[in-house]
Design an enzyme around this catalytic site. Sequence first.
Site, PDB file in Angstrom:
ATOM      1  N   SER A   1      -8.185  -0.881  37.882  1.00  0.00           N
ATOM      2  CA  SER A   1      -8.493  -2.075  38.657  1.00  0.00           C
ATOM      3  C   SER A   1      -8.369  -1.763  40.157  1.00  0.00           C
ATOM      4  O   SER A   1      -9.083  -0.889  40.651  1.00  0.00           O
ATOM      5  CB  SER A   1      -7.571  -3.223  38.229  1.00  0.00           C
ATOM      6  OG  SER A   1      -7.985  -4.451  38.769  1.00  0.00           O
TER       7      SER A   1
ATOM      8  N   HIS B   1     -10.998  -7.229  31.045  1.00  0.00           N
ATOM      9  CA  HIS B   1     -10.433  -6.399  32.103  1.00  0.00           C
ATOM     10  C   HIS B   1      -9.345  -5.477  31.563  1.00  0.00           C
ATOM     11  O   HIS B   1      -9.024  -4.464  32.189  1.00  0.00           O
ATOM     12  CB  HIS B   1      -9.877  -7.293  33.217  1.00  0.00           C
ATOM     13  CG  HIS B   1      -9.540  -6.533  34.467  1.00  0.00           C
ATOM     14  ND1 HIS B   1     -10.437  -5.696  35.103  1.00  0.00           N
ATOM     15  CD2 HIS B   1      -8.390  -6.465  35.199  1.00  0.00           C
ATOM     16  CE1 HIS B   1      -9.871  -5.163  36.165  1.00  0.00           C
ATOM     17  NE2 HIS B   1      -8.632  -5.603  36.242  1.00  0.00           N
TER      18      HIS B   1
END
Length: 705
Positions: free
Chosen positions: A561, A675
Amino acid sequence: MQSRHALKLTALLALTASLSVNADIDKWEWLEAVESEASLSWVEKHNQATAEQLEDPLYNTLYSTALEVLNQEGQLSGAYAIGDYYFELKKTEDNPRGVLIRSPNEAFLAGEAQWETVLDVDALAESEGKPWVYHGLNCYQNDPAQCLVSLSPGGTDADEVREFNALTGEFINDGFYLPLAKSSVSWVDANTWIIATDFGDDSLTDSGYPRKLKIHNRGDDLAEAKLIYVGNRSSVSSGAYTLGPAEDSHLVIFESTSFWTRNYYLSDPDTNLITQLKIPNSAILLGRLAGQWVISLKKEWQLGEYSYPAGAIVLASNEQLRLNGELFILAESSREQIIEDTTVTDQGILIVSLRDVVAEAHWYAPQEDGVWTKEQILLPDHGTVSLQSIDENSGKSLLRFESFLVPPTLYAFDPTDSSVTQVEQQSATFDASPYTVSQFFATSADETKVPYFVVHRQDINLNGANPAHIFAYGGFRSSLTPSYSGSYEATNGSYGKLWLERGGVYVIANIRGGGEYGPEWHSAALRENRPRAFSDLEAVARDLASRQISSAEYTSIEGRSNGGLLTGAALVRHPELYSAVISGVPLLDMQRYHLLLAGASWMGEYGDPDSEDWNFIGAYSPYQNVRADVAYPPVFFYTSTRDDRVHPAHARKMAARMIEQGHEVYYYENLEGGHGGSVTNEQLAHRLALSYRFLLNALPAATPN
């Protein structure tokens, strides 16, 4: 291996080049169409190329080992309390998506849990033909008979919300329901809820989150729900929740004007009047106790003639705020010890703090005379303490302790008698006896001391020839603390089997941008100062070499991320410091990040590339700075098609550009996972095996000890 990989990828360039639509602007922009036929064809081809290069007999061994570790019996329960029961989502080989189970409280705390099935997520997914992922329960007044369950298709942030009875395991016919969206909901009473969701045209912010709040009564058509608040389109999101015990309950509406600023309003349900709470927009409203608001300060606050430091927890009544009166400081942060997490209950406040990135926990309780008591919760030292579950009425808690070498252990804390009882400990997944943990401090470019942990053999040979894998994040005020999984991703100690036992050294770098030393540690790497985080990582790599623990030839880095942005920037800034780079679910095209999915919500962290901020963002944005004439180490990008937070095009486009430039690139995109990157243990084991196979190939010395 490299030459075959290059030949394979050269052949694939014919496909990617033929699909290019505008080479003058960004020839890979078409990869931003997440599920277009062309994009998914590109993904399939590159997934296949990576499989052909990495999925060999050693990969098979790594995969089998990872899956065995992830599925191992005796893992620590992730139970959380709702009413008289503890609930847990249990994943097994037979139920890879999980089964929601429950046990009576007393039986669970006695170590004799009596588990009953509440919801079989795999069976639900099969019967409805959707890849459901369980995202939790939201129950009215802690009553498991009246809950809302959130279900995501493939692990996206967007959920479908259904009313659910967690005692009978049944969905409620004609109960509360919201279709798939990024929603937030809050109970008002048993028949009323406040909804923030996608109501249609103009109901979302530029970041893709709800900005309109409506109150909805059971039995009414959702279209008849009453509008009670509208946030600005440029804000991140709006929502509502209830704070305080039943006799002093307040409905709070918030508008997140940026990722780091939020306005709070008190809503009077009788008059429908909304009054803004007079606290700094950088502060966090944590709860209400003893007639006072509990507030976490992230910046210094000047209220009238009184000043309150950043990092402090302060208590304030409505009258004190109105008259600028002196507030009570419950706890303060310092360089030596910072407040990491604060939870408010009806009986007291539980605070977890960090002392040089090692955790402690304390319980604060109000007395009848207005005095507050403070006591340390007696837990093991030199690890991480996290709150797993807490009863908002009694303060009874489950606290999780773990370290790099100690498996997670669950403790029950009862504030009524200050007792701490071990409930269970996870069985070890690797033999920790040959290893030890050291903490060092590297000196960054501006002389800042940056801590990092090193997990290594006790008999390590300090010759600079030890393969060292550095994991870092450095953003969003998130702290990397000692973990049995190595990083914040729950991998059940797999790094011990896949890396340590093969002669590797594992490193966690606590660089700026995180929260390890409080708000200032985070703000030191915001916006134009983001390169400080990159410099800190580079300092750690150099410090490993100066201590002869490792050297550039034997050093690799990984981040996910924001950490994927970190490793992408590290790749293009100083490729000579590393021999392998892993960039997971990353941000990489910082010129367009704010236009993709939730990207606009992070401009408070990175800046606005459509303004003069591009002068400093463009200086490090990996996608714009990678060059054909620079020698880079091999890089492995991984992402998820279902990631609706960080767009998969960041990884897709960076991989495509680097392949076109002739660099050695490996790419893997899971077709679900959100995610988090994976839904099932099989998916996670596959990605772990690919990652470590990539490292074992890129670092020639990373061979079995």
